[in-house]
Design an enzyme around this catalytic site. Sequence first.
Site, mmCIF file in Angstrom:
data_model
loop_
_atom_site.group_PDB
_atom_site.id
_atom_site.type_symbol
_atom_site.label_atom_id
_atom_site.label_comp_id
_atom_site.label_asym_id
_atom_site.label_seq_id
_atom_site.Cartn_x
_atom_site.Cartn_y
_atom_site.Cartn_z
ATOM 1 N N ASP A 69 21.609 -0.644 -4.306
ATOM 2 C CA ASP A 69 22.665 -1.195 -3.457
ATOM 3 C C ASP A 69 23.811 -0.194 -3.326
ATOM 4 O OD1 ASP A 69 21.289 -3.638 -3.257
ATOM 5 O OD2 ASP A 69 22.162 -4.345 -5.141
ATOM 6 N N TYR A 97 19.181 -0.744 -16.548
ATOM 7 C CA TYR A 97 20.498 -0.812 -15.904
ATOM 8 C C TYR A 97 21.604 -1.087 -16.918
ATOM 9 C CZ TYR A 97 17.910 -1.487 -11.520
ATOM 10 O OH TYR A 97 17.062 -1.342 -10.451
ATOM 11 N N TYR A 201 16.258 -8.603 -9.182
ATOM 12 C CA TYR A 201 17.615 -8.484 -8.630
ATOM 13 C C TYR A 201 18.610 -8.804 -9.734
ATOM 14 C CZ TYR A 201 15.682 -8.154 -3.935
ATOM 15 O OH TYR A 201 14.995 -7.734 -2.815
ATOM 16 N N LEU A 222 27.439 -1.286 -11.412
ATOM 17 C CA LEU A 222 25.993 -1.325 -11.631
ATOM 18 C C LEU A 222 25.467 0.107 -11.649
ATOM 19 C CD1 LEU A 222 23.252 -2.800 -11.795
ATOM 20 C CD2 LEU A 222 23.285 -2.943 -9.297
#
Length: 327
Positions: A69, A97, A201, A222
Site C-alpha cells: 500500500d 511486517y 491484509y 506499516l
Amino acid sequence: MIYLIIILLKFQKNLYDLLYSVIIKEDYLRNINGILLLDKPIGLSSNLILQKIKKLFKAKKAGYIGTLDPIASGMLPIFFGDATKFSDYLLNTNKWYKIKAKLGEKTNTLDSFGKIICIRPILNIKKLNIEKILSEFQGEIYQKPPMFSSLKHLGKPLYKYARQGIYIPREKRKVYVHYIKLLSFSKKYFSLTIKCSKGTYVRSIVDDIGEKLFCGAHIVKLRRTKLFNYKESHMIDSNKLYNIKKKFNDLKKLDECLLPIESIFKKLPIIVVNDDIINRLRNGIKLNFWKIKKNNLFKIISKDTKKFVGIIDINKYGRANSIKLIK
C-alpha cells in the site's frame, strides 16, 4: 494558408518527435536479468515506484510481486528480464511486517492515508487485553478484503469502486498468521510484528483488533521487513540507487545491486547437465532422467559454464513435468 502551413509543420514535428522517441527508447532500453529487493518509500504506489526503477535501470522488462500500500515501506521484490519467469515461485511465500496502530479512530482505508469515519473513547485498555485478542488472530483465520485494495471485481480494482462510493460485497478468505506479537503499547498506540501468508491484509487485522477493543484502530506505520528467505539487510532504497547513478554514471554499478535469479532456489537440489541436453530442453524435446527416483524440483546447472540455466520438475519416474529456462 499561413496558419495551415504552421499546423502542418507542428504536426510533422510532433510526429517526428514521437517516432524519434520510440526508436531511441527501443535502442536505449537494456536486457538485464536479476532481482532487486527495493526498500519501497512511503507515499508511492507499488506500480509507480516500479516504473521509476525500471526507467532508472533503463530496463526493457520488469515486474514485481507482493503489492505494498502507499502507506507501507519495505521489501518490494522487483524482477528484471528473465527473472520475471520465476517470480511466481515467491507468490505464495510468507511475509513479515512491523506495524504501528492508533486506537480510538477508524478510517475508510483502515490506515492514516484515509478519512476518519468514526471516533470513539479508549476505555481502560490494558496490555493483557490486547495480547489476549492477538491470540485470536494466530493460526488459520478468515478475513474480508478491505474495499480500499487492489483486489479486482469484474476486472476493476476495489479501491476504484470505493472512491466512487460503491460498496461491493466480498467473501471472507482463508489466510494463515504464523505469529502475531505485541511489541509496545501506550494509551493511544500499539506496535506489532506479524508473520503471515500470502493474501493477508494486515490493515484488516488491525481494524478487527480495534473493533474487539470497542474503540476502533487504524494503521499509522506499516513496514515489510522480510519475504521468503530475503532479509531486511538485503534491501536497498531508491535514494541510494539514484546516488549510485549520479556518482558513477554507470549502469553496471546499478546492476551490481541485483541478486541473481538462482537466489530464489538456493535450497533446491542441483542437477548438472551439458549444453547439448540444455539445447534439447530449450527445443521442447522431452527427456527422461532415469537415475532420479524422487519427485522434486531441481535447479539446473550447466556442466560447461557452471552457471544457473533454469529449473526442472522431475517426477518419481524420471520424467520432466515442467521446465523453465533462462535465455
